[in-house]
Enzyme design. Structure first.
Site, mmCIF file in Angstrom:
data_model
loop_
_atom_site.group_PDB
_atom_site.id
_atom_site.type_symbol
_atom_site.label_atom_id
_atom_site.label_comp_id
_atom_site.label_asym_id
_atom_site.label_seq_id
_atom_site.Cartn_x
_atom_site.Cartn_y
_atom_site.Cartn_z
ATOM 1 N N ASP A 98 0.837 -1.203 0.000
ATOM 2 C CA ASP A 98 0.000 0.000 0.000
ATOM 3 C C ASP A 98 0.877 1.259 0.000
ATOM 4 O O ASP A 98 1.984 1.240 0.527
ATOM 5 C CB ASP A 98 -0.899 -0.031 1.252
ATOM 6 C CG ASP A 98 -2.041 0.960 1.157
ATOM 7 O OD1 ASP A 98 -2.316 1.464 0.048
ATOM 8 O OD2 ASP A 98 -2.666 1.239 2.200
ATOM 9 N N ASN A 134 -10.543 -2.649 -6.275
ATOM 10 C CA ASN A 134 -9.686 -1.811 -7.139
ATOM 11 C C ASN A 134 -10.279 -1.607 -8.537
ATOM 12 O O ASN A 134 -9.913 -0.659 -9.233
ATOM 13 C CB ASN A 134 -8.274 -2.388 -7.270
ATOM 14 C CG ASN A 134 -7.418 -2.209 -6.028
ATOM 15 O OD1 ASN A 134 -6.468 -2.953 -5.801
ATOM 16 N ND2 ASN A 134 -7.737 -1.217 -5.199
ATOM 17 N N SER A 139 -8.556 -4.595 5.084
ATOM 18 C CA SER A 139 -9.074 -4.308 3.737
ATOM 19 C C SER A 139 -9.422 -5.563 2.933
ATOM 20 O O SER A 139 -9.024 -5.701 1.777
ATOM 21 C CB SER A 139 -8.077 -3.444 2.945
ATOM 22 O OG SER A 139 -7.903 -2.214 3.581
HETATM 23 C C1 FPP Z 1 -1.649 0.115 -3.448
HETATM 24 O O1 FPP Z 1 -1.251 1.445 -3.475
HETATM 25 C C2 FPP Z 1 -1.124 -0.640 -4.583
HETATM 26 C C3 FPP Z 1 -1.866 -1.208 -5.572
HETATM 27 C C4 FPP Z 1 -3.326 -1.139 -5.635
HETATM 28 C C5 FPP Z 1 -1.249 -1.933 -6.697
HETATM 29 C C6 FPP Z 1 -0.011 -2.699 -6.395
HETATM 30 C C7 FPP Z 1 0.734 -2.914 -7.657
HETATM 31 C C8 FPP Z 1 2.068 -2.880 -7.806
HETATM 32 C C9 FPP Z 1 2.992 -2.745 -6.689
HETATM 33 C C10 FPP Z 1 2.679 -2.980 -9.141
HETATM 34 C C11 FPP Z 1 2.530 -4.256 -9.905
HETATM 35 C C12 FPP Z 1 2.519 -5.474 -9.091
HETATM 36 C C13 FPP Z 1 2.982 -6.681 -9.474
HETATM 37 C C14 FPP Z 1 2.786 -7.851 -8.595
HETATM 38 C C15 FPP Z 1 3.662 -6.899 -10.742
HETATM 39 P P1 FPP Z 1 -2.367 2.542 -3.590
HETATM 40 O O2 FPP Z 1 -2.550 2.877 -5.025
HETATM 41 O O3 FPP Z 1 -3.605 2.078 -2.894
HETATM 42 O O4 FPP Z 1 -1.721 3.744 -2.829
HETATM 43 P P2 FPP Z 1 -2.441 4.842 -1.938
HETATM 44 O O5 FPP Z 1 -3.065 4.115 -0.779
HETATM 45 O O6 FPP Z 1 -1.331 5.731 -1.525
HETATM 46 O O7 FPP Z 1 -3.444 5.509 -2.802
#
Ligand code: FPP
Length: 241
Positions: free
Chosen positions: A19, A67, A191
């Site tokens: 996250d 998501n 979550s």
């Molecule tokens: C959460 O941060 C992250 C995600 C929803 C996506 C995770 C994806 C990656 C790390 C890249 C690709 C993954 C793989 C396995 C190849 P957020 O967007 O919720 O951040 P925030 O809470 O600051 O908004």
């Protein structure tokens, strides 16, 4: 932290809620996608680090059922990133003897993404050192409903129904429950992740944003885990009896 990991007390399975990508990017005046792109470096280093330490199962919460409700542009950027990362990193998985697996409603992913995933799963299927499980279009409630539906469909009788039967219908059938669940970015929430499987997991929260997370942070989490007493509802006294 200077302590070292006790190799005789490793968690078999570590689950991570990655996250903070969006906030990490925003802090630098960049688009959220910039954070996701940098999140891939954290994925690579953490996966390699986990295999090097001797962890047997690593589950990464990469895309939740919820998501899908993000803006279309962000969803499609995440899908493209997933496709290119799986494609590029299959070599990393082979080099480190890691088997790839997924949990979640993967039939909802774009066809190209499903194809990349099944090719990588096929290619890595003989690898034994570690299993990397990507949770994609996954949520704990989705998984529980999915299991109940299958149980009804298979007409499992009231008398036969048990915890063990239920577990067989979860997507993590044959995978031990995670002993350790890590969440980055300072949020203290589950979550909708692995709701059944984390019943007795140790929870570890770090303020690090996911793009900054590295194998050293994973080591800190494991060392912290190893300092805890896991009682499973027993008392400290009865635990060792
Ligand atoms: C959460 O941060 C992250 C995600 C929803 C996506 C995770 C994806 C990656 C790390 C890249 C690709 C993954 C793989 C396995 C190849 P957020 O967007 O919720 O951040 P925030 O809470 O600051 O908004």
């Amino acid at each position: 932290m200077t302590e070292i990991i006790d190799k005789n007390n490793l968690p078999l399975h570590i689950a991570i809620t990655m996250d903070g990508n969006g906030r990490w990017a925003k802090k630098q005046g960049k688009l959220r996608v910039f954070g996701h792109n940098h999140g891939v470096k954290a994925v690579r280093d953490t996966v390699e680090g986990a295999a090097e330490i001797g962890i047997k199962y690593l589950t990464l919460f990469a895309f939740s059922t919820e998501n899908w409700n993000r803006p279309d542009a962000e969803v499609s950027a995440l899908m493209s990133l997933l496709i290119s990362t799986i494609h590029k990193e299959t070599k990393t998985l082979m080099d480190n003897d890691i088997k790839l697996a997924t949990i979640g409603s993967t039939s909802k992913l774009p066809k190209k993404c499903q194809k990349e995933l099944s090719e990588a799963i096929e290619k890595t299927k003989e690898n034994l050192s570690m299993t990397l499980i990507l949770a994609l279009s996954y949520s704990g409630k989705w998984e529980i409903i999915n299991a109940v539906k299958q149980i009804i469909k298979n007409k499992i009788s009231f008398e036969d129904f048990s915890e063990d039967i239920f577990k067989q219908y979860l997507t993590t059938n044959n995978v031990p429950d995670p002993e350790l669940l890590i969440r980055t970015s300072g949020e203290h929430r589950i979550s909708n992740f692995m709701l059944w499987q984390i019943a007795y997991s140790e929870l570890y929260f770090t303020d690090k944003m996911w793009p900054d997370f590295r194998r050293e942070d994973l080591k800190d989490a494991i060392i912290n885990y190893q300092q805890r007493e896991r009682r499973f509802g027993r008392t400290a006294k009865t635990l060792h009896e």
